[in-house]
Structures are given as C-alpha cells and as structure tokens.
Design an enzyme around this catalytic site. Structure first.
Site, short mmCIF file in Angstrom:
data_model
loop_
_atom_site.label_atom_id
_atom_site.label_comp_id
_atom_site.label_asym_id
_atom_site.label_seq_id
_atom_site.Cartn_x
_atom_site.Cartn_y
_atom_site.Cartn_z
N HIS A 34 1.71 11.46 13.61
CA HIS A 34 1.04 12.47 14.15
C HIS A 34 0.55 13.50 13.22
O HIS A 34 1.25 13.50 11.92
CB HIS A 34 1.89 12.94 15.38
CG HIS A 34 3.24 13.56 14.82
ND1 HIS A 34 4.37 12.49 15.26
CD2 HIS A 34 3.67 14.19 14.20
CE1 HIS A 34 5.43 13.00 14.51
NE2 HIS A 34 5.15 14.15 13.68
N HIS A 48 -2.55 16.57 6.68
CA HIS A 48 -2.43 15.05 6.12
C HIS A 48 -1.69 14.30 7.06
O HIS A 48 -0.97 15.04 8.03
CB HIS A 48 -1.46 15.07 5.00
CG HIS A 48 -0.19 15.63 5.01
ND1 HIS A 48 0.13 17.12 5.05
CD2 HIS A 48 1.10 14.89 5.11
CE1 HIS A 48 1.47 17.08 5.05
NE2 HIS A 48 1.97 16.06 5.28
#
Length: 199
Positions: free
Chosen positions: A45, A131
């Site tokens: 996630h 990221h």
C-alpha cells in the site's frame, strides 16, 4: 492499562497493482532464497503516515481528522514505475518501486502530518518520498549471500512499469505483528469528497 493499537494511514492499491509487484519480484529473483523478504501482495500500500501505538481515544481522533481532510480532496491519478533502494544500492535495506503523482499527493501527505502532530503524534520530519516497498533485505546474512543480493539488484530492469491507478480514498489501518509477518486490517475508510478533474 489501556489497549494500544498499532496503526498507520495509507492509500490502498488495486489488487492488479499488488499482483504485478509480486510478479515483478518473483521474475526478478527478489526472493527469500536470494536474501530478500518480499512484501506480501495484499500488504502492499502507499503509506502516508505511520502512527505507531495509539490509544482507542487517539484512533477516534484520527478518524475525525481524516474525515475532515477528505472533504475537499479530489481523486488523482498516480503511476508506479522505476526502482530504487534505501539507503542506497551499495548497502540496500529496502527495495522500492517509485511513482509519478501530482502535487496533490505531497500536499495530502503534509496535511496529514500537520493534523496528526496536533493530536500528539510525532512529525514525519522528512521530505516526502512516495514509494511502494517491494522487499526488505535480510539483516543477518553472510558475505556470500549479500554478494548474491547485490548481483540480483544489478540485473533488475532500470525502469519497470508496474501500472497506474486513481487514488480515491484513505484507509486507517491496524497492524498486528504476527510470527509470519504483520497482519493489516482496516479501522476506517475515508473516500475523497472533492470532484475529480477529468482531462
């Protein structure tokens, strides 16, 4: 003694993006056998704030805070591409997939950080670096295995294209640490209420 809840705020990903990352790790030999700990597909996630241990009262306050933040937040498109390592390629600890996103994502990150600081949580204290964590490098390994890790990283595609999605809501997650790794569950979901801009 109050029960503490380990939690974080993140943007959930579509299953297809999670599975593409898992496939990329597998086909790129980023495996346990080669000295890595790949993140399970359904645990991938986009984390915006790690809260750590919080009381039930703090969790309730965070829910209210997120409900306010999403009132004017519009959905936005993000794409996932490129690869890197923290802290660097010579001493890698975390392997990540990069992303392209509008300024709205950084603004959302900063707004969440400011709001949760007011609730007593520490500031991130770092520049926003969006990221997705692909894998972690095993901390305890011999020189031979570490050499295999470096060799594997040298063969990676420099700019893998994983896919794109529309970010449309936040989740407040609970994280329970288990022997087989963390188990995440959704404490609350907060859809963005702003109008999406269609180009």
């Amino acid at each position: 003694m109050k029960t503490m809840i380990r939690s974080f705020i993140a943007i959930p990903l579509p299953v297809e993006i999670q599975l593409k990352m898992e496939e990329f790790a597998r086909t790129s030999n980023i495996t346990q056998r080669n000295g890595f700990r790949p993140v399970k597909a359904d645990n991938i996630h986009l984390t915006l704030k790690f809260l750590g241990d919080a009381t039930p009262e703090q969790i309730q306050s965070v829910r209210g805070c997120l409900a306010e933040l999403v009132q004017t937040q519009r959905p936005f498109r993000v794409s996932f591409e490129g690869i890197g390592a923290f802290p660097n390629w010579n001493q890698p600890r975390v392997i990540w997939i990069g992303m392209r996103a509008p300024m709205e994502l950084e603004q959302l990150f900063n707004a969440i950080d400011r709001s949760t600081v007011k609730l007593g949580f520490p500031s991130e204290g770092r520049k926003f670096s969006p990221h997705l964590t692909l894998a972690r490098v095993n901390a305890s390994m011999g020189d031979a295995q570490f050499a295999r890790v470096i060799q594997t990283l040298r063969t990676l595609a420099p700019q893998p294209m994983i896919g794109e999605m529309t970010a449309s809501h936040l989740h407040l997650y609970r994280s329970d640490l288990q022997p087989g790794g963390p188990v995440y569950s959704v404490l609350s979901s907060h859809p963005f209420q702003g109008t999406e801009v269609v180009c």
